[in-house]
Design an enzyme around this catalytic site. Structure first.
Site, mmCIF file in Angstrom:
data_model
loop_
_atom_site.group_PDB
_atom_site.id
_atom_site.type_symbol
_atom_site.label_atom_id
_atom_site.label_comp_id
_atom_site.label_asym_id
_atom_site.label_seq_id
_atom_site.Cartn_x
_atom_site.Cartn_y
_atom_site.Cartn_z
ATOM 1 N N ASP A 91 52.471 29.160 38.816
ATOM 2 C CA ASP A 91 53.371 30.121 38.199
ATOM 3 C C ASP A 91 54.402 30.521 39.260
ATOM 4 O O ASP A 91 54.094 30.614 40.445
ATOM 5 C CB ASP A 91 52.564 31.330 37.725
ATOM 6 C CG ASP A 91 53.399 32.301 36.922
ATOM 7 O OD1 ASP A 91 54.607 32.057 36.756
ATOM 8 O OD2 ASP A 91 52.840 33.301 36.449
ATOM 9 N N CYS A 325 26.075 27.132 29.746
ATOM 10 C CA CYS A 325 26.456 27.262 31.155
ATOM 11 C C CYS A 325 25.208 27.512 31.997
ATOM 12 O O CYS A 325 24.139 27.860 31.475
ATOM 13 C CB CYS A 325 27.476 28.381 31.344
ATOM 14 S SG CYS A 325 26.780 30.057 31.345
#
Length: 393
Positions: A91, A325
């Site tokens: 970014d 997970c």
């Protein structure tokens, strides 16, 4: 290797595709974990690989301030520095600079701002930001843009959008100059970090606030400037209503070429990810999963839960019974709550790991639904369960 985007299947505006980069392919739709300071907080790059992350994000503003983009360049670029072999997007720092209310001054040349770390005065121009992102060496780099609050009036939104387009032209010219190696010897050395490909994809950012005609005007102006490798959609999830955000995504979907990837910047809560995918978005990022994890908040298919609550003190269930997970397959809510309220670092790590895994899995689930031709039913069922459970809680 250059950049390409192949669409494998569609479901209305939604697409399942493959975005190819010099550091590997990204199956879309995809969530990009955020490693602002060249690290996804509390997670090792191997964790990200194991949970199926393909592309991550870092921030030019923060890395410029610390450790310094030239330090990262000298260490071989971001990939080498943080030991991540997959694609990276940086970014530009536009959001961070413009969020420094009272600490920055905007003019056409650029933005002067005060470092939040040491108070030093800095100046960002489109050219300087491109040099910083060149030093960092990410695969995809974002233009320097003018970001405003989501509910800004039309005049303010137009001013910021048109300035962003003017700055985009300067970003593009600087990227071309850096890739050509023109300039002084110092500039040429600055533009070529060790061990990263010369080719970077500059993504423009469509601004325009919550004003549909400004979004369309921006998209048209941007498309006329260059054959871009992809497009960013910015200035959303910054204070506007959810409905307005979804409407603007639809406007941009109709205004941008469907042959290129779209990146919805800074958006990644579960419901927003699904609604964005349904409206043609391919890439997402958000700091929420790790930030929330550090504060005890957990994403589940039955809504969000706060692990600090007393009711989980003896709860033998995993965080999310449907999650695979490593936190959910090994530990109970009771144990993770114990870690968290005892200020044990493992608690923060497990919650961060689960939340990131949750969003990665959600994007994969949407991809499978698109390919299987049942996205609408899948998304309705998923959102109904998530929203009803959250309302009850």
């Amino acid at each position: 290797m250059s950049f390409s985007f192949q669409i494998d299947a569609t479901a209305g505006a939604a697409r399942a595709g493959v975005f190819s980069t010099p550091h590997g392919a990204v199956e879309t739709p995809a969530f990009m974990p955020v490693g602002t300071l060249a690290t996804v907080k509390a997670l090792d790059p191997d964790d990200l690989v194991n949970m199926g992350a393909s592309m991550i994000l870092s921030n030019a503003y923060h890395l410029h301030l610390r450790p310094g983009d030239e330090v990262v360049r000298e260490m071989g670029g971001l990939h080498q520095f943080m030991q991540w072999e997959g694609p990276i997007l940086t970014d530009s720092g536009g959001f961070q600079v413009f969020s420094l209310e009272g600490l920055r001054t905007i003019e056409e040349e650029g933005v002067e701002f005060q470092s939040h770390i040491d108070g030093s005065r800095r100046f960002f121009t489109p050219e300087i930001v491109m040099q910083i992102e060149r030093n960092l060496g990410a695969d995809v780099i974002m233009q320097f843009d003018h970001v405003i609050p989501g509910q800004s009036d039309e005049a303010s939104a137009r001013d910021a959008s048109e300035r962003s387009i003017r700055w985009l032209a300067r970003c593009l010219a600087e990227v071309k100059r850096l890739e050509a190696g023109s300039g002084t010897r110092e500039e040429v050395l600055r533009s070529n970090p060790r061990n990263h490909a010369n080719r970077q994809a500059l993504f423009p950012i469509v601004q325009g606030g919550i004003h549909a005609h400004l979004r369309r005007e921006a998209a048209d102006a941007i498309r006329s400037m260059h054959d871009w490798d992809g497009f960013g959609i910015g200035g959303l999830s910054v204070g506007e209503e959810k409905g307005a955000m979804y409407e603007m995504i639809e406007v941009v979907d109709n205004a941008l070429p469907r042959s290129h990837p779209r990146y919805l910047m800074g958006v990644g809560f579960p419901e927003d990810l699904i609604e964005g995918i349904r409206r043609g978005v391919d890439l997402f990022d958000c700091v929420a999963p790790t930030r929330m994890g550090r504060n005890g908040a957990v994403f589940t298919r039955d809504g969000r839960l706060n692990i600090k609550r007393t009711e989980y003190r003896t709860d033998p269930k995993p965080l999310d019974p449907d999650c695979d997970c490593s936190a959910c397959t090994r530990f109970t809510r009771a144990y993770i709550r114990h870690l968290f309220v005892s200020d044990e670092i493992l608690g923060l790590r497990l919650l961060s790991l689960h939340n990131v895994h949750f969003l990665l899995s959600l994007a994969r689930g949407a991809r499978h639904a698109i390919r299987n031709g049942n996205l609408e039913q899948w998304s309705r069922d998923w959102l109904a369960r998530y929203r009803i459970s959250r309302a009850i809680a």
